[in-house]
Structures are given as C-alpha cells and as structure tokens.
Design a protein around this motif. Structure first.
Motif, short mmCIF file in Angstrom:
data_model
loop_
_atom_site.label_atom_id
_atom_site.label_comp_id
_atom_site.label_asym_id
_atom_site.label_seq_id
_atom_site.Cartn_x
_atom_site.Cartn_y
_atom_site.Cartn_z
N ILE A 71 -6.13 9.99 -0.73
CA ILE A 71 -6.62 10.13 -2.10
C ILE A 71 -6.19 11.48 -2.66
N ASP A 72 -6.10 11.53 -3.99
CA ASP A 72 -5.69 12.77 -4.66
C ASP A 72 -6.61 13.00 -5.84
N VAL A 73 -6.61 14.23 -6.32
CA VAL A 73 -7.46 14.61 -7.44
C VAL A 73 -6.72 14.33 -8.75
N ALA A 74 -7.30 13.46 -9.59
CA ALA A 74 -6.70 13.13 -10.87
C ALA A 74 -6.99 14.23 -11.89
N ARG A 75 -6.38 14.14 -13.05
CA ARG A 75 -6.56 15.16 -14.09
C ARG A 75 -8.01 15.27 -14.55
N ASN A 76 -8.73 14.14 -14.50
CA ASN A 76 -10.14 14.17 -14.93
C ASN A 76 -11.08 14.65 -13.82
N GLY A 77 -10.49 15.05 -12.66
CA GLY A 77 -11.30 15.56 -11.56
C GLY A 77 -11.78 14.52 -10.58
N SER A 78 -11.54 13.24 -10.86
CA SER A 78 -11.95 12.18 -9.95
C SER A 78 -10.92 12.02 -8.82
N TYR A 79 -11.35 11.36 -7.75
CA TYR A 79 -10.46 11.12 -6.61
C TYR A 79 -9.89 9.71 -6.72
N GLN A 80 -8.55 9.61 -6.65
CA GLN A 80 -7.89 8.32 -6.79
C GLN A 80 -6.99 8.05 -5.59
N PRO A 81 -6.94 6.80 -5.11
CA PRO A 81 -6.07 6.49 -3.97
C PRO A 81 -4.59 6.53 -4.36
N ILE A 82 -3.78 7.11 -3.48
CA ILE A 82 -2.33 7.11 -3.70
C ILE A 82 -1.61 6.39 -2.55
N LEU A 83 -2.37 6.07 -1.49
CA LEU A 83 -1.86 5.25 -0.38
C LEU A 83 -3.06 4.54 0.23
N ASN A 84 -2.95 3.21 0.41
CA ASN A 84 -4.09 2.43 0.89
C ASN A 84 -3.58 1.31 1.79
N ILE A 85 -3.88 1.41 3.09
CA ILE A 85 -3.39 0.44 4.07
C ILE A 85 -4.60 -0.17 4.79
N SER A 86 -4.68 -1.50 4.79
CA SER A 86 -5.82 -2.17 5.42
C SER A 86 -5.36 -3.19 6.45
N MET A 87 -6.28 -3.57 7.34
CA MET A 87 -6.00 -4.61 8.32
C MET A 87 -6.41 -5.97 7.74
N THR A 88 -6.03 -7.04 8.42
CA THR A 88 -6.34 -8.38 7.92
C THR A 88 -7.75 -8.81 8.33
N LEU A 89 -8.26 -9.81 7.64
CA LEU A 89 -9.58 -10.35 7.96
C LEU A 89 -9.62 -10.97 9.37
N PRO A 90 -8.61 -11.73 9.78
CA PRO A 90 -8.62 -12.25 11.16
C PRO A 90 -8.66 -11.14 12.20
N GLN A 91 -7.97 -10.04 11.96
CA GLN A 91 -8.03 -8.91 12.89
C GLN A 91 -9.43 -8.34 12.96
#
Length: 271
Positions: A71-91
């Motif tokens: 996550i990174d800090v956006a101009r408005n000061g909020s935290y926003q994801p810039i990379l998001n990797i998830s596993m599958t539901l069966p896993q």
C-alpha cells in the motif's frame, strides 16, 4: 557504497520486546531525509502497520502480508493498494481442512480485514500484539462471501503448539506442490500466501518504482521469513536476537531489538 533504500522488518527488528519503537530508533529514522524510502516490511495486516508508519512520520509505501499486499499513501493521505496478490478459494479451503484436523487455530487475512471463527487464546494474543481486532465469522459464510468476490485471502495464519505447526507445515508442503509460500515466522506461527509472494518480490516491485539498483538496498530482519530479503539486498543485516541460521546468511549482525540495532545500522550506513 551509497545506499538509497532501507527495508525494515517490524516484529523483533524495528520493535523491541515491549512491541514499541525505541526513542533512539525513532530519532535515527526521522533524521533521514524526508524523501529517503524507509520501507516497513511485515507479515502484519495494514492496520497493524499503519499506526507505526504514522508514528514514524513516514510517507513511503508499506509491504504487508510479507509481500502479498503493498500500500502507498495517496495525495489525500489515505492508504491505497498498489500491489495485491491473493490465493484461491480452493487453496483456502484445503488449508482450513488440514488445520482443523490438527486442532490448530486458523485466521484469514484479506485486504485490511482479519477473520477468525472464535476469539480463542491465539486470536487474543495476536490482537494484543498487532493492536487490531478480528471479525468473528463462521467460515462457511466467509467462503461464500469470498466465492462471490472471486478474490481470496492475501494470507492465512495458523497458530498452535510447535509440534502441531511443524506437522501442518510438512503436510501442506507435501500437498500444495509449490502452489503456496509456506514458512514459520516463529515456532508456533505458520504463514501461508500465494506461491509468488515473498518479501523480496515486493521489494523488487518498489525497487522499480524508485528506480534503484539491488546493491543500493539495505534490509534488516530477525527471522526465517526475512532470509530471502537479507540475501537479496546489497546489505543484509540480521539482528543479534535472530536465530543462528538467519545470522549465518547475513552480511552483518547488528545489536538486538532491545539494544537499538536498527538505529545502529542507520547511524553506520545512512547518516
């Protein structure tokens, strides 16, 4: 050699045994130029890192879930994801079934949410350390929700007795055939992510963002899940409180987390 990025593990590295940043370490970090990238790298969820990020007055990206979410800090000061990797539901279901058979606590982490089936001693312990609150939910209901979203967990955390965790680690590694990243962050904690996720993979992502060379990176850590980033960095520094196997692969060993080891690294190489 000029170093241009500092990557810091949190628990056992940045934080002392009281789970606090010492005044000396805080001062050393805040003495660095404002635009110098100090990257907090942790298996924690965003909520468990953001309060430290703000305490240190950092404006740089944060590596969460050992690299599954950046996550990174956006101009408005909020935290926003810039990379998001998830596993599958069966896993996720397979991990749940195997952990349940061994009577091991299991928690699922997705984005900035932490889910548990009940607030047992393990969940309470983690809540106190990370200063975050989980959502208590029936996992069949959670699986239905995640199935509708087509986006699984960023991380699964299994907690239990050391011998139970060793057994689960072995059975999962045999069953997953390289489809998951599986490691123990402490003897009683087993962390599981998508197979492409490592602390190093996230550091490489940020290295490209800041247009840096590998040799310009310092990484500091104390545990087995830090080994890959310590080996990757131009300078990999192990804490004095790290296990011997971690110390052996490091370029250098600093003082312990209770003796301002991170501050010593900054003072020696960056100030």
């Amino acid at each position: 050699m000029t170093f241009k990025m500092l990557c810091l593990d949190i628990d056992g590295t940045l934080l002392n045994s009281n789970h606090e940043v010492s005044l000396e370490t805080k001062h050393a970090i805040q003495t660095l130029p404002k635009d110098f990238p100090v990257i907090l790298v942790s298996a924690r969820m965003p909520k468990g890192i953001m309060f430290l990020h703000k305490e240190l007055q950092l404006k740089t990206p944060i590596i969460c879930y050992s690299g599954a979410l950046v996550i990174d800090v956006a101009r408005n000061g909020s935290y926003q994801p810039i990379l998001n990797i998830s596993m599958t539901l069966p896993q996720m279901k397979n991990i749940y079934q195997q952990a349940k058979m061994k009577h091991i606590h299991i928690g699922f982490y997705r984005d900035d949410d932490w889910y548990v089936e009940d607030m047992d001693d393990w969940a309470t312990q983690e809540k106190d350390i990370a200063k975050t609150n989980p959502t208590v939910i029936d996992y069949e209901g959670l699986f239905r929700i995640l199935g509708d979203s087509h986006n699984g967990a960023n991380k699964v955390l299994c907690m239990g007795k050391e011998e139970e965790i060793e057994s689960l680690e072995s059975s999962l590694k045999n069953a997953c055939d390289g489809e998951l990243t599986i490691y123990r962050s402490k003897p009683t904690y087993l962390e599981i992510m998508h197979h492409t996720v490592t602390k190093t993979s996230a550091i490489r992502f940020l290295q490209r963002k800041f247009n840096l060379k590998q040799h310009q990176i310092i990484a500091v850590g104390d545990n087995f899940n830090d080994i890959d980033m310590l080996q990757y960095a131009g300078l990999g520094v192990a804490m004095a409180n790290a296990p011997e196997q971690v110390k052996q692969i490091a370029n250098e060993i600093t003082l312990s987390n209770d003796n301002n080891g991170v501050a010593k690294v900054i003072q020696k190489y960056l100030l």
